[in-house]
Design an enzyme around this catalytic site. Structure first.
Site, PDB file in Angstrom:
ATOM      1  N   HIS A   1      -0.470   6.253   6.497  1.00 52.61           N
ATOM      2  CA  HIS A   1       0.053   6.077   5.144  1.00 52.61           C
ATOM      3  C   HIS A   1       0.356   7.441   4.541  1.00 52.61           C
ATOM      4  O   HIS A   1      -0.186   8.457   4.979  1.00 52.61           O
ATOM      5  CB  HIS A   1      -0.965   5.351   4.254  1.00 52.61           C
TER       6      HIS A   1
ATOM      7  N   SER B   1       0.793  -1.223   0.000  1.00 51.46           N
ATOM      8  CA  SER B   1       0.000   0.000   0.000  1.00 51.46           C
ATOM      9  C   SER B   1       0.828   1.277   0.000  1.00 51.46           C
ATOM     10  O   SER B   1       0.346   2.329  -0.429  1.00 51.46           O
ATOM     11  CB  SER B   1      -0.933   0.017   1.214  1.00 51.46           C
TER      12      SER B   1
END
Length: 288
Positions: A264, A38
Site C-alpha cells: 500500500h 484502503s
C-alpha cells in the site's frame, strides 16, 4: 486492498472509532466527499483517525481538502468493495453513498481492487513462490485452466463500478466526480526483485503489473462512460514501486519498513496521489 490488512487492524491501537471523519479547513462552499477502499483511507499511515476503517489524517483526500480549504467528509474504508458503497460494510460501517447528497460538489472514488480479490491474489502468489522462484507459479495458478481468472474478475467488476457512478450522480447531480486509479505497485519494466520482504517469483512480476494496468484501464473506461474524470496515479509513481529501496519506495513491501499497510502507499505515496488529483482539478472551482 483487503486481506493483507488483517495484521494492520491488530497493530492499530484500539482508539475511538467514527463512521466518517470530517475535516473543515477554513470557510468554503466546497463540499467534498471521499469514497473508496484502503488506497484512499491509507491504513497505518500516521495519524490514524478511525480504527475501524484504518483511515489516516494524511490520506490523499485529507491532503486535497487541506490544500483547497474544502469541507471533507471522508468515508473511505479499508476492505471496501463496490457493494459497500450501497450497503453497510462489516463492523457496522454505513453505506458510503449515504454521505453523498445534493450539496456535494466533489466526489473522489478509489474502488475495485477488493472486488477482484487482489490482496488474496498476492497472498496466493507469495505462498506459491517457493515452488518455482524463477518462474511464473502465480500466473500459472490463475491461468492454468485456459482462462485468466483475474481478467475475468476485472471484467465482472466493470458493471459494478458503473452502477456506483450512477448512484453518485443520482445523489449529487451537480458534483464533479473523479475516479482515482491505483498507483504503480510493481516494477513497470517487469523486472522483479529478490527480497524476503517481497516474496514473489521473478516471472510473476510482469503478470501482476499487467493485471494492475488492466484494472486501471477498466476504471478509466468506466469513468469516461459514467460521466466522471479518471485520474492516473500509476504514471506519477513509476520507479517508486515496492522493489525500490527505503526512501525511494512509495509503495511498501509485504513487511513495511515505514508506517503503511503491506503493498500500500506510504505517506509519500499518498501525497503523490493527492498531487495527481489536484492536477486534474480546476484551479479555482470544483463545480462541474
Amino acid at each position: 486492498m483487503g486481506a493483507a490488512l488483517l495484521f494492520a487492524r491488530a497493530a492499530l491501537a484500539p482508539a475511538g472509532t467514527a463512521a466518517a471523519s470530517t475535516v473543515t479547513a477554513g470557510r468554503t462552499t466546497v463540499d467534498y466527499v471521499a469514497l473508496g477502499d484502503s488506497y484512499a483511507s491509507a491504513p497505518l499511515v500516521p495519524t490514524q483517525v478511525d480504527a475501524t476503517c484504518l483511515r489516516s489524517s494524511q490520506n490523499y483526500p485529507s491532503l486535497i481538502a487541506q490544500s483547497r480549504s474544502a469541507t471533507l467528509t471522508d468515508v473511505s474504508c479499508s476492505g471496501a468493495t463496490t457493494a459497500d458503497l450501497t450497503a453497510p460494510q462489516a463492523d457496522g460501517v454505513p453505506a458510503q453513498l449515504d454521505a453523498v447528497n445534493r450539496r456535494t460538489d466533489l466526489v473522489t472514488l478509489t474502488i475495485g481492487g477488493n472486488d477482484i480479490g487482489f490482496s488474496t491474489v498476492l497472498g496466493t502468489c507469495a505462498q506459491l513462490t517457493a515452488t518455482d522462484p524463477a518462474g511464473t507459479p502465480c500466473r500459472t495458478h490463475f491461468t492454468g485452466t485456459g482462462a485468466d481468472r483475474i481478467s475475468d474478475a476485472i471484467a465482472r467488476t466493470g458493471p459494478k463500478v458503473a452502477q456506483v457512478l450512477r448512484g453518485i450522480h443520482q445523489r449529487a447531480p451537480h458534483a464533479r466526480v473523479v475516479v482515482v486509479g491505483y498507483p504503480d505497485l510493481f516494477p513497470d519494466d517487469g523486472v522483479g526483485c529478490t527480497s524476503k520482504t517481497v516474496p514473489l517469483a521473478m516471472g510473476d512480476f510482469a503478470w501482476l503489473r499487467d493485471k494492475e494496468k488492466e484494472l486501471n484501464a477498466m476504471l478509466a473506461r468506466q469513468a469516461v462512460k459514467g460521466g466522471a474524470r479518471y485520474v492516473n496515479t500509476y504514471t506519477p509513481t513509476v520507479g517508486h514501486d515496492l522493489c525500490e529501496p527505503t526512501g525511494e519506495r512509495w509503495i511498501e513491501t509485504f513487511a513495511p519498513e515505514t508506517p503503511a499497510a503491506p503493498v500500500h502507499p506510504n505517506a509519500t505515496g499518498e501525497r503523490v496521489m493527492a498531487s495527481a488529483v489536484e492536477t486534474a482539478l480546476p484551479r479555482h472551482s470544483w463545480h462541474r
